[in-house]
Design a protein around this motif. Structure first.
Motif, PDB file in Angstrom:
ATOM      1  N   GLU A  41       0.830  -1.211   0.000  1.00 28.53           N
ATOM      2  CA  GLU A  41       0.000   0.000   0.000  1.00 28.53           C
ATOM      3  C   GLU A  41       0.863   1.259   0.000  1.00 28.53           C
ATOM      4  OE1 GLU A  41      -3.531   2.248  -0.045  1.00 28.53           O
ATOM      5  OE2 GLU A  41      -3.025   0.222  -0.622  1.00 28.53           O
ATOM      6  N   ARG A  42       1.951   1.253   0.794  1.00 27.49           N
ATOM      7  CA  ARG A  42       2.858   2.413   0.804  1.00 27.49           C
ATOM      8  C   ARG A  42       3.473   2.630  -0.570  1.00 27.49           C
ATOM      9  NH1 ARG A  42       4.536   0.085   5.605  1.00 27.49           N
ATOM     10  NH2 ARG A  42       6.479  -0.600   4.668  1.00 27.49           N
ATOM     11  N   LEU A  43       3.873   1.535  -1.244  1.00 28.68           N
ATOM     12  CA  LEU A  43       4.453   1.659  -2.581  1.00 28.68           C
ATOM     13  C   LEU A  43       3.429   2.185  -3.589  1.00 28.68           C
ATOM     14  CD1 LEU A  43       6.609  -1.571  -2.715  1.00 28.68           C
ATOM     15  CD2 LEU A  43       7.434   0.790  -2.659  1.00 28.68           C
ATOM     16  N   ARG A  44       2.191   1.701  -3.485  1.00 28.46           N
ATOM     17  CA  ARG A  44       1.141   2.176  -4.393  1.00 28.46           C
ATOM     18  C   ARG A  44       0.910   3.671  -4.202  1.00 28.46           C
ATOM     19  NH1 ARG A  44      -3.733   3.766  -4.250  1.00 28.46           N
ATOM     20  NH2 ARG A  44      -4.054   3.284  -2.053  1.00 28.46           N
ATOM     21  N   ILE A  45       0.838   4.102  -2.966  1.00 29.83           N
ATOM     22  CA  ILE A  45       0.621   5.523  -2.673  1.00 29.83           C
ATOM     23  C   ILE A  45       1.806   6.346  -3.162  1.00 29.83           C
ATOM     24  CG2 ILE A  45       0.456   7.205  -0.796  1.00 29.83           C
ATOM     25  CD1 ILE A  45      -1.212   5.049   0.719  1.00 29.83           C
ATOM     26  N   ALA A  46       3.018   5.853  -2.952  1.00 27.23           N
ATOM     27  CA  ALA A  46       4.212   6.569  -3.419  1.00 27.23           C
ATOM     28  C   ALA A  46       4.207   6.702  -4.935  1.00 27.23           C
ATOM     29  CB  ALA A  46       5.481   5.852  -2.955  1.00 27.23           C
ATOM     30  N   ARG A  47       3.852   5.603  -5.642  1.00 30.68           N
ATOM     31  CA  ARG A  47       3.805   5.647  -7.103  1.00 30.68           C
ATOM     32  C   ARG A  47       2.771   6.649  -7.585  1.00 30.68           C
ATOM     33  NH1 ARG A  47       0.332   3.405 -10.230  1.00 30.68           N
ATOM     34  NH2 ARG A  47      -0.296   1.836  -8.751  1.00 30.68           N
ATOM     35  N   GLU A  48       1.595   6.646  -6.975  1.00 28.76           N
ATOM     36  CA  GLU A  48       0.550   7.583  -7.366  1.00 28.76           C
ATOM     37  C   GLU A  48       0.963   9.020  -7.082  1.00 28.76           C
ATOM     38  OE1 GLU A  48      -2.959   6.281  -5.341  1.00 28.76           O
ATOM     39  OE2 GLU A  48      -3.303   4.625  -6.739  1.00 28.76           O
ATOM     40  N   THR A  49       1.632   9.249  -5.968  1.00 29.87           N
ATOM     41  CA  THR A  49       2.084  10.597  -5.626  1.00 29.87           C
ATOM     42  C   THR A  49       3.124  11.079  -6.632  1.00 29.87           C
ATOM     43  OG1 THR A  49       1.653  10.180  -3.285  1.00 29.87           O
ATOM     44  CG2 THR A  49       3.118  12.019  -3.814  1.00 29.87           C
ATOM     45  N   VAL A  50       4.069  10.228  -6.967  1.00 30.94           N
ATOM     46  CA  VAL A  50       5.088  10.603  -7.962  1.00 30.94           C
ATOM     47  C   VAL A  50       4.426  10.874  -9.306  1.00 30.94           C
ATOM     48  CG1 VAL A  50       7.062   9.735  -9.276  1.00 30.94           C
ATOM     49  CG2 VAL A  50       6.993   9.445  -6.801  1.00 30.94           C
ATOM     50  N   ALA A  51       3.459  10.048  -9.694  1.00 25.56           N
ATOM     51  CA  ALA A  51       2.759  10.260 -10.960  1.00 25.56           C
ATOM     52  C   ALA A  51       2.038  11.603 -10.963  1.00 25.56           C
ATOM     53  CB  ALA A  51       1.766   9.123 -11.215  1.00 25.56           C
ATOM     54  N   GLU A  52       1.408  11.954  -9.851  1.00 23.53           N
ATOM     55  CA  GLU A  52       0.722  13.253  -9.760  1.00 23.53           C
ATOM     56  C   GLU A  52       1.709  14.405  -9.855  1.00 23.53           C
ATOM     57  OE1 GLU A  52      -1.474  13.254  -6.113  1.00 23.53           O
ATOM     58  OE2 GLU A  52      -2.813  11.651  -6.765  1.00 23.53           O
ATOM     59  N   VAL A  53       2.827  14.290  -9.160  1.00 26.36           N
ATOM     60  CA  VAL A  53       3.833  15.355  -9.190  1.00 26.36           C
ATOM     61  C   VAL A  53       4.389  15.524 -10.601  1.00 26.36           C
ATOM     62  CG1 VAL A  53       6.148  15.983  -8.394  1.00 26.36           C
ATOM     63  CG2 VAL A  53       4.449  15.178  -6.757  1.00 26.36           C
ATOM     64  N   LEU A  54       4.716  14.414 -11.264  1.00 23.19           N
ATOM     65  CA  LEU A  54       5.236  14.510 -12.625  1.00 23.19           C
ATOM     66  C   LEU A  54       4.189  15.054 -13.590  1.00 23.19           C
ATOM     67  CD1 LEU A  54       7.393  11.276 -12.968  1.00 23.19           C
ATOM     68  CD2 LEU A  54       8.172  13.642 -12.783  1.00 23.19           C
ATOM     69  N   ALA A  55       2.932  14.682 -13.380  1.00 23.78           N
ATOM     70  CA  ALA A  55       1.870  15.195 -14.244  1.00 23.78           C
ATOM     71  C   ALA A  55       1.723  16.706 -14.078  1.00 23.78           C
ATOM     72  CB  ALA A  55       0.544  14.505 -13.946  1.00 23.78           C
ATOM     73  N   GLU A  56       1.871  17.184 -12.852  1.00 23.43           N
ATOM     74  CA  GLU A  56       1.782  18.621 -12.613  1.00 23.43           C
ATOM     75  C   GLU A  56       2.995  19.349 -13.168  1.00 23.43           C
ATOM     76  OE1 GLU A  56       1.254  18.963  -8.409  1.00 23.43           O
ATOM     77  OE2 GLU A  56      -0.746  18.089  -8.466  1.00 23.43           O
ATOM     78  N   MET A  57       4.152  18.696 -13.174  1.00 15.94           N
ATOM     79  CA  MET A  57       5.380  19.317 -13.671  1.00 15.94           C
ATOM     80  C   MET A  57       5.431  19.375 -15.190  1.00 15.94           C
ATOM     81  SD  MET A  57       8.226  17.636 -11.139  1.00 15.94           S
ATOM     82  CE  MET A  57       9.530  18.038 -12.276  1.00 15.94           C
ATOM     83  N   ALA A  58       4.802  18.438 -15.887  1.00 11.98           N
ATOM     84  CA  ALA A  58       4.905  18.331 -17.342  1.00 11.98           C
ATOM     85  C   ALA A  58       4.535  19.622 -18.069  1.00 11.98           C
ATOM     86  CB  ALA A  58       4.071  17.168 -17.852  1.00 11.98           C
TER      87      ALA A  58
END
Length: 181
Positions: A41-58
């Motif tokens: 669950e921690r890994l899933r949340i971390a992956r989703e958080t990184v995906a959100e951050v990268l999506a906002e940065m793009a």
């Protein structure tokens, strides 16, 4: 008959001991399972958080980078997505196409598909692409490639003129899949 009852009591005692040992083992395994689920669950949340951050940065590309050649925008896009194949799983693996972005930002398997489609004389089907990218022509590989083709269409890298027929995206000004953005 006394020996029969003694034998049954001995067997019952052995079975009880085995049940107790299994219950202890089950409690240990349940504890490890709970810890593994928490880690997942921690890994899933971390992956989703990184995906959100990268999506906002793009969309926040550096200003003054409109030209397509070896621009700071190109360097930004390549550096932003260069490690995506190894680090990000899911949506951001294949970024949405933007002007000036070349296939170099795609993971290698998607880049190979875009190259095959670009080199084809006309529209191609998934089953024609599979052997050209070095995969066996099995139903599973064809369906997997079809899913990747659909993802590339959805992200603006390819067009699907008719169901199952894929071509390079027409809105792109640079159709060379190997060109740097």
């Amino acid at each position: 008959m006394g020996s029969l009852f003694e034998e049954l009591e001995a067997r019952e005692g052995a079975a009880r001991a085995r049940v107790e040992a299994l219950e202890v083992e089950l409690a240990e395994v349940s504890g490890r399972l709970g810890a593994a689920r928490a880690g997942l669950e921690r890994l899933r949340i971390a992956r989703e958080t990184v995906a959100e951050v990268l999506a906002e940065m793009a969309p926040q590309m550096p200003a003054g980078t409109a030209d397509i050649g070896e621009s700071p925008a190109a360097e930004w896009v390549v550096s932003t997505y260069a490690g995506a194949e190894r680090q990000v799983i899911g949506v951001l693996t294949v970024p949405h196409w933007q002007p000036g972005m070349g296939a170099v930002v795609l993971p290698s398997d998607y880049r190979d598909i875009v190259e095959v489609v670009a080199d084809a004389p006309g529209p191609v089907r998934a089953k024609q692409i599979v052997p050209r990218i070095g995969l066996p022509a099995s139903a599973a590989k064809i369906e997997g490639t079809r899913a990747k083709l659909k993802r590339l269409v959805g992200r603006g890298w390819l067009d699907e003129d008719a169901p199952g027929l894929f071509t390079p995206a027409r809105r792109r000004t640079d159709t060379s899949p190997n060109s740097r953005p």
